[in-house]
Design an enzyme around this catalytic site. Sequence first.
Site, PDB file in Angstrom:
ATOM      1  N   GLY A  39       0.799  -1.223   0.000  1.00 43.02           N
ATOM      2  CA  GLY A  39       0.000   0.000   0.000  1.00 43.02           C
ATOM      3  C   GLY A  39       0.827   1.265   0.000  1.00 43.02           C
ATOM      4  N   THR A  40       2.001   1.222   0.624  1.00 46.62           N
ATOM      5  CA  THR A  40       2.856   2.409   0.658  1.00 46.62           C
ATOM      6  C   THR A  40       3.419   2.684  -0.736  1.00 46.62           C
ATOM      7  OG1 THR A  40       3.498   1.776   2.900  1.00 46.62           O
ATOM      8  CG2 THR A  40       4.779   3.518   1.848  1.00 46.62           C
ATOM      9  N   ARG A  67       2.120 -11.158   4.478  1.00 47.08           N
ATOM     10  CA  ARG A  67       2.795 -11.449   5.757  1.00 47.08           C
ATOM     11  C   ARG A  67       4.318 -11.401   5.609  1.00 47.08           C
ATOM     12  NH1 ARG A  67       0.442 -15.980   9.804  1.00 47.08           N
ATOM     13  NH2 ARG A  67      -1.345 -14.810  10.577  1.00 47.08           N
ATOM     14  N   LYS A 140      19.552  -0.337  15.491  1.00 47.94           N
ATOM     15  CA  LYS A 140      20.831  -0.916  15.909  1.00 47.94           C
ATOM     16  C   LYS A 140      21.983  -0.287  15.131  1.00 47.94           C
ATOM     17  CE  LYS A 140      23.464  -5.239  16.037  1.00 47.94           C
ATOM     18  NZ  LYS A 140      23.430  -6.712  15.951  1.00 47.94           N
ATOM     19  N   HIS A 272      -5.631  14.668  51.520  1.00 45.73           N
ATOM     20  CA  HIS A 272      -4.605  13.640  51.719  1.00 45.73           C
ATOM     21  C   HIS A 272      -5.160  12.239  51.469  1.00 45.73           C
ATOM     22  CE1 HIS A 272      -1.984  16.764  53.061  1.00 45.73           C
ATOM     23  NE2 HIS A 272      -2.740  17.060  54.107  1.00 45.73           N
TER      24      HIS A 272
END
Length: 510
Positions: A39-40, A67, A140, A272
């Site tokens: 889709g992007t 997937r 990373k 309190h």
Amino acid sequence: MNTTKTITSALLSVFSKDGLEPIVRKLHEQNVTLYSTGGTEEFIKNLGIPVVPVEDITSFPEIFGGRVKTLHPKIFGGILNRQDNSTDVEQMQEFNIPQIDVVIVDLYPFEKTVASGANESDSIEKIDIGGISLIRAAAKNFKDTIIVPSVNEYEMFLQLITEGNGTTTLEQRRQLATKAFNVSSHYDSAIFNYFNKNHQETVLKISEQKGQVLRYGENPHQRGFFFGDFEAMFTKLHGKELSYNNLLDVDAAVNLILEFKTNQPTFAILKHNNACGLATRNSMKEAYLTALAGDPTSAFGGVLIANGKIDEATAIEINALFCEVVIAPSYDEKAISILSEKKNRIILVQKEVSLPQTNVRTCLNGTLVQDRNNVTDTKDGLKTVTMLEPSSQEVEDLLFASKICKNTKSNTIILAKNNTLISSGTGQTSRVDALKQAIEKANTFGFDLNGAVMASDAFFPFPDCVEIAKHAGVTAVIQPGGSIKDELSINYCNENKVAMVFTGTRHFKH
């Protein structure tokens, strides 16, 4: 050493496209090669901007309904290669791996899907695999790679590449990597907690994405923070920023008034973390004035909360009192105007939000966790253990007192009459001391305890409390029972015409 990096290529694989267009256009303007999936990729094409499908790099199509898309050595090699490592550089050339300088990801909305009430199958489908792997890999390798880990960082990234003309510094990349590991750790915690909702694993994972720095903690020399979505629970209409202590009192107030959610107009005043005034009446003004009369001294600087709308008449009365916070589900416009006359007074509209079902607190070098106390004593759960039955009004007052007792610091005794908190003894090391404190306080403010009821958060091991209460005028008692010496208290009540009921539920609150 020059740590500035110029962007030449970017991989985009996002769920949310909101705010993505200006990034794509800016990268294209800076002659950055764009790689994308699904889709992007279609989104970028529709903007009329060139994009290279990931399949052109991997020579492998998307499979299993999307997937598996980006999970490939050429993709992760392009992200994880160390540009100052000669072996990595040689392998990039040997295996024809393209350099990927930027990774832009927005994960499948797992938490939102679960919160929507979706079934397990639909929820599991929203567990992102490729996206979370891309985030970790790019974070990373932040020395060489830029990671944009969620839609929340789109604007920040756009500003960086605009101001830097397509270049980033090591510190900027480190900052985005920090955000990335926050995104990935929170995402994994949410998934684990979903699977572990029945606590099969005795493990605690807490991750709060929203946080704010408070002016200070419990005292000025202590730092303070609040982690949670305050805006989801309240709309703040007026006043200064809430302090650490304000938040504790607001929490206590919300939990207390929840016990009276379906009652007639009910108003509570807390100081309190404990109620110093509470009453249920036919109107909110009457409920407030009656609650205030319970302890007008302690009410000064307190937190006020109502179970219904605060109208103009009630607001006029409240405005005469110095109080820190006022909470209600709604207000008249004139009431808001009146209450806002005090510059620092905090005015909150309470929204309908489910509260956490676990209580968490630090203890020693670890953490204590327990289920929320969701038991509220009811008429059907009462067991009369004396020969004398409590009257209908006494039963009403006993349950009223029990709700307050449940939300008051142990050891506690609550004295109530006609749906009014007369007085309380709180946080005492002895239940006898708690009772004596409550009686003394009631006498100080001129209350007649004849016909009042008494609630205790735990059982009486001896008859001393019921004896003291009887002499003060108390005619009915509610307690959990369960002492091996219960009969001593029962016998005293029978001999002195005091009604007593057991609930079977202790309500300690430490």
